[in-house]
Design a protein around this motif. Structure first.
Motif, PDB file in Angstrom:
ATOM      1  N   ARG A  91       0.849  -1.188   0.000  1.00  0.00           N
ATOM      2  CA  ARG A  91       0.000   0.000   0.000  1.00  0.00           C
ATOM      3  C   ARG A  91       0.880   1.232   0.000  1.00  0.00           C
ATOM      4  N   THR A  92       0.499   2.198  -0.817  1.00  0.00           N
ATOM      5  CA  THR A  92       1.239   3.450  -0.859  1.00  0.00           C
ATOM      6  C   THR A  92       0.310   4.559  -1.336  1.00  0.00           C
ATOM      7  N   THR A  93       0.655   5.779  -1.055  1.00  0.00           N
ATOM      8  CA  THR A  93      -0.103   6.925  -1.541  1.00  0.00           C
ATOM      9  C   THR A  93       0.555   7.408  -2.818  1.00  0.00           C
ATOM     10  N   LEU A  94      -0.276   7.699  -3.812  1.00  0.00           N
ATOM     11  CA  LEU A  94       0.233   8.085  -5.120  1.00  0.00           C
ATOM     12  C   LEU A  94      -0.440   9.383  -5.529  1.00  0.00           C
ATOM     13  N   SER A  95       0.328  10.396  -5.825  1.00  0.00           N
ATOM     14  CA  SER A  95      -0.212  11.674  -6.313  1.00  0.00           C
ATOM     15  C   SER A  95      -0.026  11.722  -7.821  1.00  0.00           C
ATOM     16  N   LEU A  96      -1.135  11.883  -8.534  1.00  0.00           N
ATOM     17  CA  LEU A  96      -1.094  11.898  -9.996  1.00  0.00           C
ATOM     18  C   LEU A  96      -1.326  13.307 -10.507  1.00  0.00           C
ATOM     19  N   ASP A  97      -0.660  13.660 -11.587  1.00  0.00           N
ATOM     20  CA  ASP A  97      -0.950  14.910 -12.277  1.00  0.00           C
ATOM     21  C   ASP A  97      -2.361  14.819 -12.845  1.00  0.00           C
ATOM     22  N   ASP A  98      -3.010  15.966 -13.019  1.00  0.00           N
ATOM     23  CA  ASP A  98      -4.396  15.980 -13.486  1.00  0.00           C
ATOM     24  C   ASP A  98      -4.567  15.287 -14.831  1.00  0.00           C
ATOM     25  N   ASP A  99      -3.631  15.527 -15.768  1.00  0.00           N
ATOM     26  CA  ASP A  99      -3.758  14.914 -17.094  1.00  0.00           C
ATOM     27  C   ASP A  99      -3.591  13.398 -17.022  1.00  0.00           C
ATOM     28  N   VAL A 100      -2.707  12.935 -16.157  1.00  0.00           N
ATOM     29  CA  VAL A 100      -2.494  11.492 -16.001  1.00  0.00           C
ATOM     30  C   VAL A 100      -3.721  10.858 -15.358  1.00  0.00           C
ATOM     31  N   ALA A 101      -4.274  11.506 -14.348  1.00  0.00           N
ATOM     32  CA  ALA A 101      -5.476  10.988 -13.685  1.00  0.00           C
ATOM     33  C   ALA A 101      -6.636  10.909 -14.669  1.00  0.00           C
ATOM     34  N   HIS A 102      -6.774  11.933 -15.514  1.00  0.00           N
ATOM     35  CA  HIS A 102      -7.845  11.930 -16.519  1.00  0.00           C
ATOM     36  C   HIS A 102      -7.684  10.753 -17.481  1.00  0.00           C
ATOM     37  N   LEU A 103      -6.470  10.559 -17.996  1.00  0.00           N
ATOM     38  CA  LEU A 103      -6.218   9.448 -18.924  1.00  0.00           C
ATOM     39  C   LEU A 103      -6.446   8.096 -18.252  1.00  0.00           C
ATOM     40  N   LEU A 104      -6.043   7.981 -16.992  1.00  0.00           N
ATOM     41  CA  LEU A 104      -6.207   6.731 -16.269  1.00  0.00           C
ATOM     42  C   LEU A 104      -7.685   6.428 -16.037  1.00  0.00           C
ATOM     43  N   HIS A 105      -8.452   7.417 -15.630  1.00  0.00           N
ATOM     44  CA  HIS A 105      -9.890   7.204 -15.415  1.00  0.00           C
ATOM     45  C   HIS A 105     -10.608   6.894 -16.728  1.00  0.00           C
ATOM     46  N   LYS A 106     -10.179   7.518 -17.809  1.00  0.00           N
ATOM     47  CA  LYS A 106     -10.742   7.226 -19.135  1.00  0.00           C
ATOM     48  C   LYS A 106     -10.478   5.765 -19.506  1.00  0.00           C
ATOM     49  N   GLU A 107      -9.250   5.302 -19.260  1.00  0.00           N
ATOM     50  CA  GLU A 107      -8.896   3.908 -19.556  1.00  0.00           C
ATOM     51  C   GLU A 107      -9.682   2.945 -18.673  1.00  0.00           C
ATOM     52  N   ILE A 108      -9.886   3.301 -17.410  1.00  0.00           N
ATOM     53  CA  ILE A 108     -10.652   2.448 -16.495  1.00  0.00           C
ATOM     54  C   ILE A 108     -12.083   2.294 -16.996  1.00  0.00           C
ATOM     55  N   HIS A 141     -13.096   2.608 -20.066  1.00  0.00           N
ATOM     56  CA  HIS A 141     -13.057   1.867 -21.336  1.00  0.00           C
ATOM     57  C   HIS A 141     -12.799   0.381 -21.127  1.00  0.00           C
ATOM     58  N   SER A 142     -11.870   0.041 -20.257  1.00  0.00           N
ATOM     59  CA  SER A 142     -11.451  -1.363 -20.106  1.00  0.00           C
ATOM     60  C   SER A 142     -12.229  -2.120 -19.032  1.00  0.00           C
ATOM     61  N   GLY A 143     -12.808  -1.394 -18.078  1.00  0.00           N
ATOM     62  CA  GLY A 143     -13.505  -2.067 -16.990  1.00  0.00           C
ATOM     63  C   GLY A 143     -12.573  -2.566 -15.892  1.00  0.00           C
ATOM     64  N   GLN A 144     -11.294  -2.234 -15.972  1.00  0.00           N
ATOM     65  CA  GLN A 144     -10.349  -2.640 -14.940  1.00  0.00           C
ATOM     66  C   GLN A 144     -10.569  -1.798 -13.684  1.00  0.00           C
ATOM     67  N   SER A 145     -10.096  -2.329 -12.567  1.00  0.00           N
ATOM     68  CA  SER A 145     -10.110  -1.540 -11.336  1.00  0.00           C
ATOM     69  C   SER A 145      -8.971  -0.522 -11.405  1.00  0.00           C
ATOM     70  N   PHE A 146      -9.030   0.472 -10.524  1.00  0.00           N
ATOM     71  CA  PHE A 146      -7.977   1.487 -10.466  1.00  0.00           C
ATOM     72  C   PHE A 146      -6.633   0.822 -10.211  1.00  0.00           C
ATOM     73  N   LYS A 147      -6.595  -0.107  -9.267  1.00  0.00           N
ATOM     74  CA  LYS A 147      -5.347  -0.802  -8.924  1.00  0.00           C
ATOM     75  C   LYS A 147      -4.807  -1.577 -10.121  1.00  0.00           C
TER      76      LYS A 147
END
Length: 80
Positions: free
Chosen positions: A2-19, A21-27
């Motif tokens: 377990r760790t805390t991760l700070s994401l840049d806004d653009d990276v978070a947006h792309l990651l949530h978009k991929e989630i 689209h793919s149906g994967q969990s955030f982890k």
């Protein structure tokens, strides 16, 4: 782990978009893209592909601008 991760806004947006689209969990998505990025950084850089031009020795009155004329000059009028 377990760790805390700070994401840049653009990276978070792309990651949530991929989630979405793919149906994967955030982890799963974070682990997948970290793994892909880390594996890609270990691969050696590819050698650059270099093309070396060679003169073809065309007669001075011919050029590549008129391909039909060039073919006729090289193969004759019966090339069709």
């Amino acid at each position: 782990m377990r760790t805390t991760l700070s994401l840049d806004d653009d990276v978070a947006h792309l990651l949530h978009k991929e989630i979405r689209h793919s149906g994967q969990s955030f982890k799963e998505a974070v682990n997948h893209f970290l793994r892909v990025g880390l594996m890609a950084s270990k691969q050696p850089a590819r050698r650059r592909f270099v093309v070396t031009p060679h003169a073809l020795g065309l007669p001075p009155d011919l050029s590549y601008d008129n391909v039909e004329e060039l073919i006729e000059a090289l193969e004759g009028p019966a090339h069709r």
